[in-house]
Design a protein around this motif. Structure first.
Motif, PDB file in Angstrom:
ATOM      1  N   LEU A 257       0.842  -1.192   0.000  1.00 46.27           N
ATOM      2  CA  LEU A 257       0.000   0.000   0.000  1.00 46.27           C
ATOM      3  C   LEU A 257       0.878   1.244   0.000  1.00 46.27           C
ATOM      4  O   LEU A 257       1.746   1.393   0.864  1.00 46.27           O
TER       5      LEU A 257
ATOM      6  N   TYR B 197      -7.685  -4.840   2.941  1.00 46.93           N
ATOM      7  CA  TYR B 197      -6.283  -4.450   2.787  1.00 46.93           C
ATOM      8  C   TYR B 197      -5.492  -4.608   4.084  1.00 46.93           C
ATOM      9  O   TYR B 197      -4.280  -4.362   4.098  1.00 46.93           O
TER      10      TYR B 197
ATOM     11  N   ARG C 200      -3.452  -5.028  -4.164  1.00 48.20           N
ATOM     12  CA  ARG C 200      -3.154  -4.490  -2.830  1.00 48.20           C
ATOM     13  C   ARG C 200      -3.950  -5.167  -1.717  1.00 48.20           C
ATOM     14  O   ARG C 200      -3.592  -5.049  -0.554  1.00 48.20           O
TER      15      ARG C 200
END
Length: 355
Positions: A201, A257, A290
């Motif tokens: 990220l 994420y 991601r």
């Protein structure tokens, strides 16, 4: 005003509720192009809707076998591991785990099942040589309540009756129930690469944004859980560090994420008042590079089960709930209206309260 009858067409809002394990579950599904003549409705529902007008509703509670297909032991199969496909159609390796759901097309050699068959089975046992596949409906043993609310009706403009939709199948057969545990035990979601991702990220990353209709559905849920004036901690990727005490917390489109989600949620719990809710919500849109690898491997309703396990592991064990909203209308001025055939992004949410 047009009433529900054989000369009308319209839309019904179906709401399915049930309880399983220690949680309450709700599925909302918009039935478009309802055709009272041809369509197949759950037992007793078509007759109860006769003469009803927009805004009115009917509901029935069905015991096992009266709506969802009854459990058949013949659908529980123990097979050699060589019968389980090794890779998905995209080339990713399949990691069999007890409690997970997989498409029946992943099993080689089943009659009337093809490689692209997506109907799920649950892997209930696994050893070095065999696996057991339960092909029964995930809600086969669970009483369900189904409400049908008339959203709108109009008179049929043609003498033809169009296509047929089996509404119980459309609403219940492609996910509801898959968020439950196996025999009350936590699903084995986690393998060594579960929290890996292809790309890290970066500071400027923003997850895909849901469409306006989906955002309104999320806002309505937030309004239900958090009273006006409540201090709510936002767990989005760019949120600020918490300070003081909060009346609740929400994590929207960020859970996929997180590579240390339980640690994050336990940290958040420190800042919440007793009884405060924590809401975890997501849609079907995410950045696969991601997001953690495990997120991409799960069915959408299994992700609800994962969110429930995160809540339990972090101590949010009171008032556990899940909600799914599917097939809702997308705004006509949305730039992706034609591409999506006017269907809004589905919304999935799980929440629990701090003891």
């Amino acid at each position: 005003m047009t009433a529900f009858n054989d000369n009308a067409v319209g839309a019904l809002e179906f709401t399915v509720t049930w309880e399983q394990d220690d949680a309450a579950h709700k599925e909302r599904f918009l039935g478009r192009k309802v055709n009272p003549v041809n369509d197949v409705f759950p037992r007793g529902m078509r007759e109860a809707l006769e003469g009803k007008e927009p805004g009115e509703s009917v509901y029935f509670t069905y015991e096992p076998r009266l709506c969802i297909p009854r459990r058949k032991e013949s659908l529980v199969l123990t097979l050699g591991l060589d019968r389980l496909r090794q890779k998905t159609v995209t080339g990713e390796p399949i990691i069999p785990l007890v409690g997970r759901f997989y498409p029946q097309g992943h099993i080689n050699g089943l009659l009337d099942v093809y490689p692209d068959t997506l109907t799920p089975f649950r892997l209930t046992e696994l050893d070095e040589e065999t696996f057991t596949a339960d092909r029964n409906h995930p809600l086969a043993d669970v009483p369900v309540t189904i409400e049908a609310r008339i959203q709108y009706l109009e008179r049929r403009e043609t003498g033809t009756y169009g296509s047929l939709t089996h509404w119980r199948e459309a609403v219940c057969d492609w996910g509801p129930g898959m968020q439950a545990r196996l025999d009350g035990e936590p699903t084995d979601f986690f393998h060594p690469a579960f929290f890996d991702r292809r790309s890290e990220l970066d500071e400027g990353f923003r997850p895909p944004r849901p469409d306006a209709a989906a955002l309104r559905n999320l806002d309505r849920l937030r309004d239900r859980l958090f009273p006006e004036g409540a201090r709510v901690l936002d767990l989005s990727l760019d949120s600020e560090r918490p300070t003081g005490k909060y009346d609740g917390a929400v994590c929207c489109c960020s859970l996929e994420y997180m590579d240390r989600p339980v640690d994050v949620l336990r940290y958040v719990a420190y800042f919440l008042e007793p009884g405060a809710p924590l809401l975890l919500a997501f849609t079907h849109a995410f950045d696969p590079d991601r997001a953690i690898r495990g997120w991409s491997e799960l069915h959408q309703f299994e992700r609800l089960g994962l969110a429930l396990e995160y809540l339990r592991m972090a101590g949010f064990t009171n008032d556990l709930n899940t909600l799914s909203i599917r097939n809702d209308w997308r705004d006509r001025d949305d730039p992706r209206f034609l591409e999506t055939k006017g269907v809004s992004d589905p919304v999935f949410a799980a929440w629990g309260r701090k003891p």
